[in-house]
Design an enzyme around this catalytic site. Sequence first.
Site, PDB file in Angstrom:
ATOM      1  N   ARG A  49      44.731  24.267  41.727  1.00  0.00           N
ATOM      2  CA  ARG A  49      44.676  24.733  40.341  1.00  0.00           C
ATOM      3  C   ARG A  49      43.231  25.103  40.014  1.00  0.00           C
ATOM      4  NH1 ARG A  49      41.569  21.540  38.701  1.00  0.00           N
ATOM      5  NH2 ARG A  49      41.343  22.706  36.757  1.00  0.00           N
ATOM      6  N   ALA A  51      41.351  28.604  37.866  1.00  0.00           N
ATOM      7  CA  ALA A  51      41.476  30.057  38.033  1.00  0.00           C
ATOM      8  C   ALA A  51      40.793  30.588  39.294  1.00  0.00           C
ATOM      9  CB  ALA A  51      40.957  30.765  36.776  1.00  0.00           C
ATOM     10  N   ASP A 236      40.343  30.806  32.028  1.00  0.00           N
ATOM     11  CA  ASP A 236      41.301  31.405  32.953  1.00  0.00           C
ATOM     12  C   ASP A 236      41.387  32.912  32.778  1.00  0.00           C
ATOM     13  OD1 ASP A 236      43.165  29.191  34.432  1.00  0.00           O
ATOM     14  OD2 ASP A 236      42.331  28.432  32.559  1.00  0.00           O
ATOM     15  N   LYS A 247      42.769  26.116  29.289  1.00  0.00           N
ATOM     16  CA  LYS A 247      43.739  25.026  29.238  1.00  0.00           C
ATOM     17  C   LYS A 247      44.104  24.676  27.800  1.00  0.00           C
ATOM     18  CE  LYS A 247      45.326  23.582  32.016  1.00  0.00           C
ATOM     19  NZ  LYS A 247      46.636  24.035  32.526  1.00  0.00           N
ATOM     20  N   HIS A 427      23.504  57.352  28.935  1.00  0.00           N
ATOM     21  CA  HIS A 427      23.357  58.580  29.726  1.00  0.00           C
ATOM     22  C   HIS A 427      24.096  58.368  31.046  1.00  0.00           C
ATOM     23  CE1 HIS A 427      21.600  62.217  31.425  1.00  0.00           C
ATOM     24  NE2 HIS A 427      21.330  61.512  32.512  1.00  0.00           N
ATOM     25  N   HIS A 429      27.239  60.110  34.094  1.00  0.00           N
ATOM     26  CA  HIS A 429      27.654  61.298  34.836  1.00  0.00           C
ATOM     27  C   HIS A 429      29.177  61.339  34.943  1.00  0.00           C
ATOM     28  CE1 HIS A 429      23.417  61.895  35.918  1.00  0.00           C
ATOM     29  NE2 HIS A 429      23.395  60.573  36.019  1.00  0.00           N
TER      30      HIS A 429
END
EC number: 5.3.1.23
Length: 552
Positions: A49, A51, A236, A247, A427, A429
């Site tokens: 357990r 993440a 998570d 949680k 700026h 592209h």
Amino acid sequence: MRPIDDSSLTWDDGALVTVDQRGLPHEARPLRLRTADQIIDAIKTLAIRGAPAIGIAGAFAVVLATRAHTRDGIVDVAAVRAEADRIAAARPTAVNLAWAVDRVRPRIAEGADAVLAETLDMLAEDGRVNRAAATHAADLVQRLCGPRPLRVLTHCNTGRLATSAFGTAIGALRVLAERGAVEEVLVDETRPLLQGARLTTWELAEAGIPHRLTIDSAAAWAMATGLVDCVLVGADRVTARGDVANKIGTYAVALAAHRHGIPFVVVAPESTRDPATASWRDIVVEERAAEEVTAFAGSATAPVGTAAFNPAFDVTPADLVTAVVTEHGVVHGTVAAEPGARIAATARELYARGWMPGTAGNLSVRTGDTAVVTASGLAKGELSATDMVRVAIADSTPLPGQDRRPSAETTIHTAVYRATGAAAVVHVHSPFATALATRAGAADEVRVLRITDYELIKGLGGSDPTAIDLAIFPNWRDVPRIAADIERRLAEHPGAPPVLCIAGHGITTWGENLTQARDRAECLEAVCELVLRTGREHAFAPQTHVLEMGPT
């Protein structure tokens, strides 16, 4: 007891080896998982357990699935991809699982060894990423709370058991403890599965960090009575706007911290951030079996047949979060992120879209009579908050005492700042806008393209929501000459929209903040794509004459 620096996940002789977290703290049962189904079951039943940990475990499951669907050296790619989909869906709330599976998907056709190599790289990265995030979080906490031993409340488990090494919020506690800056950690037990009581206390004891355990419902009272200086938790999933799924019980802790003016800091890797999820309403919150609530340690605590509401997670709104801290520093939160952190986070987003390939493009934020701008020669997908240069807006020169150097395009940014009230400049592209500017532009004069009647024009910041006069500047080799053209035109046309193109080069947009400047770049790219996809051709005229281009 294993040393805390050991990885909680290892690969050994064709199997994923880990500890069964369901047995802790009393029994450290080893698990040796040899099939994708075994890993899926371990994830669903919380033997594995956290993440980041389930993400890496999911990638190892793809390794095993690829091995299982390989015959005579040939991979059944379709079968493995179907298995990968099933693995990614094992737990829906944590984004890291799908992220890790998606990261190894492109290697499936190359065979199990290629998928394994990518997964092992991911495993090695995890410890480095966690340590960096933890250090940034510890720095922030000390900045917010002062250089003194702190009393910190934490919820659930965020150590090496939840990641693979070092930990996120517990990692930050370890860094603080190394600095002598922890008086005590108050650990929420974390009902109903007691990850705080069973796992966090075990890891803190292993690390020698002083702590006490408390029931979840006492957290607010602990804050009210002055027992907590700061809250540190993991995540998570973090949405695009900074909402935090974690949680169940985290939201209540955040509400109490907000009420009592206590910093609430989230520590998580970048892989936990999910720009594709706009807000908490888009998060699928897993609900688990009623028996987790109606029984305790195998004994019923409620009458047979009692219904239960048992969400595994909740979502804390962004406005209750003091800071979300990743390996790149502060990326969200009510505490103002330093300009460098905000710029770096935005640069990584635009790099991921392909708008800042390699070292191309630059972003900046105005800070009084100076601007913070991305440094020259650095890959925009890997920027950190320190990869910036502060320059004088008056003449684009870098302030003394800096190791980084600005690019020549910095002059475009400072030209915009001198001519407008902009607070941030983008700026980039982007391909469609650059293609349209190349088609419409000229080698030696500014041209203007009038675009009309596209809905997205209203997002460009012009005075007319139905039409825009888009200036397209020549792409001089001498970039300061481009900047001079831009500054001159903005001075002559004070009502000009805050977007422009440079032929064969890219786009520049600006706004009241970096988010607005980025949003305008997104809208300009979308409008230019629409113009090109209509397939209509026009002759383009110099700035003294404007031709129209709108939907037919």
